[in-house]
Write an enzyme that holds these catalytic residues in place. Structure first.
Site, PDB file in Angstrom:
ATOM      1  N   ARG A 179      11.515  -2.804  11.131  1.00  0.00           N
ATOM      2  CA  ARG A 179      10.613  -2.107  11.994  1.00  0.00           C
ATOM      3  C   ARG A 179      10.918  -3.561  12.673  1.00  0.00           C
ATOM      4  O   ARG A 179       9.923  -3.844  12.413  1.00  0.00           O
ATOM      5  CB  ARG A 179       9.300  -2.413  11.054  1.00  0.00           C
ATOM      6  CG  ARG A 179       9.128  -0.417  10.743  1.00  0.00           C
ATOM      7  CD  ARG A 179       8.202  -0.392   9.522  1.00  0.00           C
ATOM      8  NE  ARG A 179       6.164  -0.780  10.132  1.00  0.00           N
ATOM      9  CZ  ARG A 179       5.349  -0.762   9.488  1.00  0.00           C
ATOM     10  NH1 ARG A 179       5.354   0.384   8.134  1.00  0.00           N
ATOM     11  NH2 ARG A 179       4.764  -0.937  10.286  1.00  0.00           N
ATOM     12  N   ARG A 195      -0.236  -8.695  13.852  1.00  0.00           N
ATOM     13  CA  ARG A 195      -1.415  -7.243  12.738  1.00  0.00           C
ATOM     14  C   ARG A 195      -1.961  -8.412  11.707  1.00  0.00           C
ATOM     15  O   ARG A 195      -3.070  -7.506  11.834  1.00  0.00           O
ATOM     16  CB  ARG A 195      -0.012  -7.246  12.272  1.00  0.00           C
ATOM     17  CG  ARG A 195       1.322  -5.644  13.469  1.00  0.00           C
ATOM     18  CD  ARG A 195       1.780  -5.060  12.635  1.00  0.00           C
ATOM     19  NE  ARG A 195       2.377  -4.237  11.595  1.00  0.00           N
ATOM     20  CZ  ARG A 195       2.751  -4.562  10.406  1.00  0.00           C
ATOM     21  NH1 ARG A 195       4.097  -5.361  10.427  1.00  0.00           N
ATOM     22  NH2 ARG A 195       2.505  -3.128   9.496  1.00  0.00           N
ATOM     23  N   LYS A 219       1.158  -0.881  -0.054  1.00  0.00           N
ATOM     24  CA  LYS A 219      -0.160   0.303   0.278  1.00  0.00           C
ATOM     25  C   LYS A 219       0.197   1.410   0.123  1.00  0.00           C
ATOM     26  O   LYS A 219       0.272   2.008  -0.562  1.00  0.00           O
ATOM     27  CB  LYS A 219      -1.004   0.521   1.034  1.00  0.00           C
ATOM     28  CG  LYS A 219      -2.056  -1.015   1.225  1.00  0.00           C
ATOM     29  CD  LYS A 219      -2.712  -0.525   2.514  1.00  0.00           C
ATOM     30  CE  LYS A 219      -2.640  -0.284   3.704  1.00  0.00           C
ATOM     31  NZ  LYS A 219      -2.113  -1.797   3.930  1.00  0.00           N
ATOM     32  N   ARG A 249      -9.836   1.274   9.358  1.00  0.00           N
ATOM     33  CA  ARG A 249      -8.773  -0.119   9.762  1.00  0.00           C
ATOM     34  C   ARG A 249     -10.112  -0.723  10.403  1.00  0.00           C
ATOM     35  O   ARG A 249      -9.504  -1.130  10.794  1.00  0.00           O
ATOM     36  CB  ARG A 249      -7.801   0.447   9.627  1.00  0.00           C
ATOM     37  CG  ARG A 249      -6.386   0.067   9.614  1.00  0.00           C
ATOM     38  CD  ARG A 249      -4.754  -0.241  10.391  1.00  0.00           C
ATOM     39  NE  ARG A 249      -3.436  -0.616  10.142  1.00  0.00           N
ATOM     40  CZ  ARG A 249      -3.027  -0.312   9.568  1.00  0.00           C
ATOM     41  NH1 ARG A 249      -3.407   1.237   9.239  1.00  0.00           N
ATOM     42  NH2 ARG A 249      -2.207  -0.238   9.341  1.00  0.00           N
TER      43      ARG A 249
HETATM   44  P1  AMP Z   1       1.197   0.958   9.242  1.00  0.00           P
HETATM   45  O1  AMP Z   1       2.717   1.656   8.638  1.00  0.00           O
HETATM   46  O2  AMP Z   1      -0.491   1.668   7.895  1.00  0.00           O
HETATM   47  O3  AMP Z   1       0.685  -0.068   9.089  1.00  0.00           O
HETATM   48  O4  AMP Z   1      -0.009   1.261  10.677  1.00  0.00           O
HETATM   49  C1  AMP Z   1       1.551   1.310  11.538  1.00  0.00           C
HETATM   50  C2  AMP Z   1       0.655   0.976  13.077  1.00  0.00           C
HETATM   51  O5  AMP Z   1      -0.125   2.497  12.743  1.00  0.00           O
HETATM   52  C3  AMP Z   1      -0.312   0.079  13.229  1.00  0.00           C
HETATM   53  O6  AMP Z   1      -0.033  -1.217  12.822  1.00  0.00           O
HETATM   54  C4  AMP Z   1      -1.227   0.437  13.912  1.00  0.00           C
HETATM   55  O7  AMP Z   1      -0.967   0.011  15.275  1.00  0.00           O
HETATM   56  C5  AMP Z   1      -0.923   1.967  13.973  1.00  0.00           C
HETATM   57  N1  AMP Z   1      -2.521   2.425  12.962  1.00  0.00           N
HETATM   58  C6  AMP Z   1      -1.949   3.229  11.608  1.00  0.00           C
HETATM   59  N2  AMP Z   1      -3.146   3.392  10.946  1.00  0.00           N
HETATM   60  C7  AMP Z   1      -4.406   3.295  11.641  1.00  0.00           C
HETATM   61  C8  AMP Z   1      -5.491   3.289  12.189  1.00  0.00           C
HETATM   62  N3  AMP Z   1      -6.078   3.776  10.774  1.00  0.00           N
HETATM   63  N4  AMP Z   1      -5.977   3.191  13.295  1.00  0.00           N
HETATM   64  C9  AMP Z   1      -5.453   2.599  14.347  1.00  0.00           C
HETATM   65  N5  AMP Z   1      -4.566   2.398  14.004  1.00  0.00           N
HETATM   66  C10 AMP Z   1      -3.509   2.837  12.898  1.00  0.00           C
END
Ligand code: AMP
Length: 204
Positions: free
Chosen positions: A138, A149, A13, A88
């Site tokens: 990460r 996740r 993404k 999400r």
């Molecule tokens: P990502 O980089 O999109 O995988 O996001 C990394 C982390 O940020 C996720 O595992 C969540 O802990 C938090 N996060 C990102 N977007 C959201 C969202 N829309 N709602 C809740 N937590 C989020």
């Protein structure tokens, strides 16, 4: 265009969001990136989000939605945006719909990037990011957290696919293949939502 990019962690993404947003001439807004910047900067928001992120859990809707509303109110997002990693949960999707509606807007398209789970685990476990000039894993890409996740995705985020389908906004694209191939599929899907290729000769 106002677009949401949906898909599990590891679907690509972030990469596609940057490229597609560039073609649309709209900002790519990644909630994960905003949270990570706040964690690095040790802001109040970062402190609130950090423990959830480290555990691979979702940051509570209240915090996340307020942050996205602020971001969408900025000038560069007024004419369109591409959301990566938000919404999400169904509650986030409802609040996004309601706040856009208040402004007289709606989403044009939701693209779901589809990748099977074995491929996701393989990709996430091998993923490295640049931290202070060094390639590193990460924290939330560690194998245990990756599995968690993906479970969080199945339970809380995957239902959005059906929800957006009911709203008549969803297009699924195969997200396996070269980056450029996936981008082309995404741009064709956006054309089907908007009538013409948004980066084509009629774009404007
Ligand atoms: P990502 O980089 O999109 O995988 O996001 C990394 C982390 O940020 C996720 O595992 C969540 O802990 C938090 N996060 C990102 N977007 C959201 C969202 N829309 N709602 C809740 N937590 C989020």
């Amino acid at each position: 265009m106002r677009v949401v990019l949906l898909g599990p962690p590891g679907a690509g993404k972030g990469t596609q969001a940057q490229i597609i947003a560039g073609r649309l001439g709209a900002p790519a807004i990644s909630t994960g990136d905003i949270f990570r910047a706040n964690v690095s900067g040790k802001t109040e928001l970062g402190l609130q989000a950090k423990s959830y992120m480290d555990a691979g859990d979702l940051v509570p809707d209240e915090i996340t939605v307020a942050m996205v509303k602020d971001r969408l109110a900025q000038t560069d997002a007024k004419g369109g945006f591409l959301l990566d990693g938000f919404p999400r949960t169904i509650a986030q999707a409802e609040q996004l719909r309601d706040s856009l509606r208040e402004l007289g807007h709606g989403l044009d398209c939701v693209l779901e990037m589809v990748v099977d789970e074995d491929e996701l685990v393989r990709r996430l476990s091998g993923r490295r990011v640049l931290v202070d000039g060094e390639w590193a894993q990460r924290d939330d890409d560690k194998p245990e957290t990756v599995r968690h996740r993906l479970q969080v995705y199945r339970e809380q985020t995957a239902p959005l696919s059906g929800w957006y389908e009911t709203e008549g906004l969803l297009t699924r694209i195969d997200a396996i293949g070269a980056v450029e191939e996936v981008t082309e599929r995404a741009m064709d899907a956006l054309a089907a939502c908007g009538g013409t290729r948004p980066d084509g000769p009629d774009a404007g």
